[in-house]
Design a protein around this motif. Sequence first.
Motif, PDB file in Angstrom:
ATOM      1  N   ALA B 586       0.785  -1.226   0.000  1.00 46.73           N
ATOM      2  CA  ALA B 586       0.000   0.000   0.000  1.00 46.73           C
ATOM      3  C   ALA B 586       0.825   1.289   0.000  1.00 46.73           C
ATOM      4  N   ARG B 587       2.010   1.259   0.682  1.00 44.95           N
ATOM      5  CA  ARG B 587       2.733   2.531   0.805  1.00 44.95           C
ATOM      6  C   ARG B 587       3.689   2.755  -0.359  1.00 44.95           C
ATOM      7  N   LEU B 588       3.183   2.498  -1.535  1.00 44.75           N
ATOM      8  CA  LEU B 588       3.943   2.677  -2.777  1.00 44.75           C
ATOM      9  C   LEU B 588       4.552   4.071  -2.877  1.00 44.75           C
ATOM     10  N   ASP B 589       3.769   5.087  -2.465  1.00 47.09           N
ATOM     11  CA  ASP B 589       4.218   6.469  -2.639  1.00 47.09           C
ATOM     12  C   ASP B 589       5.494   6.792  -1.869  1.00 47.09           C
ATOM     13  N   ASP B 590       5.774   6.001  -0.826  1.00 50.57           N
ATOM     14  CA  ASP B 590       6.961   6.281  -0.035  1.00 50.57           C
ATOM     15  C   ASP B 590       8.240   5.764  -0.687  1.00 50.57           C
ATOM     16  N   VAL B 591       8.113   4.864  -1.658  1.00 48.98           N
ATOM     17  CA  VAL B 591       9.318   4.321  -2.278  1.00 48.98           C
ATOM     18  C   VAL B 591       9.401   4.614  -3.778  1.00 48.98           C
ATOM     19  N   ALA B 602      -3.642   5.319  -3.494  1.00 49.34           N
ATOM     20  CA  ALA B 602      -4.602   4.665  -2.602  1.00 49.34           C
ATOM     21  C   ALA B 602      -5.749   4.051  -3.401  1.00 49.34           C
ATOM     22  N   GLN B 603      -6.258   4.822  -4.398  1.00 50.81           N
ATOM     23  CA  GLN B 603      -7.356   4.295  -5.227  1.00 50.81           C
ATOM     24  C   GLN B 603      -6.878   3.144  -6.103  1.00 50.81           C
ATOM     25  N   ALA B 604      -5.640   3.283  -6.606  1.00 58.82           N
ATOM     26  CA  ALA B 604      -5.123   2.257  -7.505  1.00 58.82           C
ATOM     27  C   ALA B 604      -4.935   0.936  -6.787  1.00 58.82           C
TER      28      ALA B 604
END
Lengths: 262, 854
Positions: B586-591, B602-604
């Motif tokens: 879920a925390r894709l945006d952090d990496v 989050a929607q994806a």
Amino acid sequence: MGDADVVTGVVAARARGLTKAYGSGETQVLALDAVDVEIARGRFTAVMGPSGSGKSTLMHCLAGLDTVSAGQVWLGDTEITGLKERELTRLRRDRVGFMFQSFNLIPTLNAAENITLPMDIAGKSPDRAWLEQVIDTLGLRDRLKHRPAQLSGGQQQRVACARALAARPELIFADEPTGNLDSRAGLEVLGFLREAVDDLGQTVVMVTHDPGAAAHADLVLFLGDGRLVDEMREPTAEAVLERMKRFDVVRGAIGDHPSPRT
Amino acid sequence: MLKATLRSFLAHKGRLVLSALAVVLSVAFVAGSLIFSDTVARTFDRLFASTSADVRVSPKEDDFDESIPSGDVRTLPASLASRIDRVDGVAATHIDAEVENITVVDRHNDSVGPTTGAPTIATNWAPTDRSPVRLTSGHAPRGDGQALLDADTADKKHVRVGDTLTVLARPGSFKVEIVGIATFRTTNPGAALVFLDTDTAQRRLLGGPGRATSISVDAASGVGDAALKRNIGHVLGTSYDLKTADEDAKSAAEDLGGFLDIIKYVMLGFAGIAVLVGVFLIVNTFSMLIAQRTRELGLLRALGADRRQVRRSVLTEAVLLGFVSSAVGLGLGIGLAAGLIKLMGVFGMNLKSTEMVVGWGTPVAAFVVGVGVTFVAAYLPSRRAARVSPMAALADAEIAGVGRPLRVRALVGGLLAAAGAAALLGCAAATRTATASSLLVLGIVLTLIATVVAGPLLVRPVIRVLGAAFPALFGSVGRMSQRNALRNPRRTGATAAALMVGLALVAGMSVASASMSKSFDDQIDETLGADFTVQNANFVPFPQEVTEKIDDTDGVGLVVRQRFTALAVRLPDGDRVKTTAAGWDARLDDVAHVTYAQGTSAQALAPGHIALQKEFADDHEVRMGSVLPVEFPGGRRASLTVGALTDQETNDFGMRGGFFVGLSTLVTYVPGGQDSAVYVNAAPGTSADTLRARLEKALDPYPQVQVRDLADYKALVHDQIAVLLYLVYALLGLAIVIAVLGVVNTLALSVVERTREIGLLRAIGLARRQLRRMIRLESVVIAVFGAVLGLALGLVWGVAAQQVLALEGMEALAIPWSTIVAVVVGSVLVGLAAALLPALRASRLNVLAAIAHE
């Protein structure tokens, strides 16, 4: 001419016991057989003889183009027999001028570049005043930018003559310089060689089989079977021709004498 | 006339040697590659034919293209065997529990698997008379904790009976003692093999008893494979794949075929380069020989030979040359194939050179290539020979002229160049990859031909500039060398063309690859935000243990996992797209930095949702909120809602559409998958260096994964691109060798042609050293001319190729200046090297003999 002449600088080149042999043992052929010869400075000398008499070999040995089997050769007071290849090359470049029967010029260079080539190779700058005089004497002023292919045979030989003169060498060797020219162009080239000696003070040795050409020289040396057999001062074409005919008689009498390479 | 031809051939054989060498090389590569691939194909056909079960039952295969493996192992219930046992015509069944791509390490935590990319295979020990291996020492594995190892691996990695190894399998690592060694009866294809007893293999490799990866069936005597397959099919229905021994061998051979095809095409590439460059050499040699023999040919014509006879005499000479060279090349090709077979042994594939297969096609191909190339190359010179007039016999010997005006060449070259330029411009302007790449190929071919045709026209202007400093630097020697290079533009052009072709390819490839590297760098900078990535070089998935170890490492702040799966998506416009999708924590945006046209991470990544690339979505009428029917491996189906559209350019080959889902979604539908990459950020207060050291220590038992920071990750990508370049450099090497032969050839023949001139120069005082320098400078000028032309052409190609790459998302353009400078410097060296022998020969000429030379 004795040894005293060498010291005073009257002799441009000389050979003692000059022998050149081809092959060995049974099949050995002597092109030159213990020849003693001196070339006088400031004179026009012609070397004559029938085919195979060794006249070209003599010239090649004197000019440092060919090695000798025995004997000694001097150019001025430098003994050239025994010199290394590199020293011989430098000697030819700086002290000898050459004219050949044909293919005298580098096809990629124009007349002016061909004339100054020996000096360019040596990295020396030519004596401008002398160069101008040579060019004018040979009438090459308006041909300087031409490539050899754009010149007639006679013009090409004049360029070769200018090249031989340009570095003001001690000695100019001309090997059948008129052999490939028609009689008019040939006469012209001979005239220039004569002028080079008379007006420019050069020393010229010319190998020829043409009595008419030899008549332009001060002295004619006759070679037969590798030996110096005769000489003639103030030659005329008729006298030379007569002398040459006697070779045929001798040769006819000896018959199947093996002929050495020239 | 034939007698005259033969005499002439023998008289000039010395001058033909270098041309012959070029033909020999190309024939050798053609023959070598054919023999090699025939031998390998035969060996493996035999292996597969002898080891395949009569009928093999395996889980139903999907039709997906798995470009990145998910790590899922498909199984079927082992109890199926007892059902099959009862089928009419079955003699026996064997359960197979086999897993590929696992890792086995020794007590130093070093992998014992092949380093060549071949897999490590763990399987159950069930010897039959079809097994490719037999037990040669120790005893069969009995129960948990015992295993056999294949003899080649044991030899290579110094493993002995009694040693302990650790198998890193998906369900969990376990230790085994090696209790015996199994030796290949047939060719070892290069893999490492570990054998466990059947029960252990089922539990330890497949995660539970009662599972199997396939079931091998032996036919009762008198029952055909096809009949047996039918019988089993009646009982099992269509839910399993059934293959007869023939079909099995065929599909195994097809799997291997891809790899063999690469070797074959590489070899044929070498042959192609050798042929291409060799043609220039042959054309040049024959042209020069004919130029030198103008008087002789004129005499033949004067004596009554007609044009056709002269032409035929030249062509006969060419065919003789081609024939002799082909025969030598064929022999060399057999040697080359033997060498390749040896080389394969180094990589673990033990082929026997005694079983080398020389099919009838090989000699045919060798002679067709060798004789054909020589004949074609000699055709133009032969026509020129036929045009020699009888008057030439009487003319003066001076040749080496400028030849006919180059008007025709100018016209043809100009037209081709214009067409080529138009194609390349079209390629730059094109918006579809397919159109752009076909225009690129067309443009490359046209501009190459144009440059070869117009090369002689460029000789004068380019060499004037290149050699402009020569007279000033080297005096009359420099002037003469420059003019000699200008003397016959056709010859100089053709000689330089050989070098040009090779260098143009290299320049183009290096621009393309440098641009690729730079684009990847930019993209990594732009998208990757993690401190570290843990993965291996080819996205091969790794066991869960690795991820757990990372989670447990002190100082780890955030762990984001990435998995892949093959899938098929039914799109609103009716297309069914087979592709590979990623699954992210879920925390894709952090990496990573993903730019969205619509939606958010989050929607994806929400359960039951999927994201894809906007451009692809637009092309297929997909919108936010569209519901897409998706098929996963193993027949699982789902309807996923489009949660986001990205602006990412995708350049992950095989990942069409840039699909990704939340990891939880992926695990739901592909429960057996493994992680392919883990992205790690340091916890606050832990420095990157500290974390790296700890991660590396924690992951030491898992040599299949590496810890990489951003710079390492870029280096990894660069290395993968570099592999392509090494191949190109090898091709270049060959092209240069032949091009050097060409320059040597031209210079050597020129020296012969200019013998009298050289004699004259030496007579009037040119030193040997100066003469050698003159020839060296001429050679350098020719080589640099070829290099300049090649680089210019290659740069144009590279820039055009980059336009195609840009359509695939690789937008950066990088010119590798260091490579270009190196090529120019290298070409000077090539020139110097090529001049060595001709210069030596010229300087050794006897002055008097040279002057008298006819």
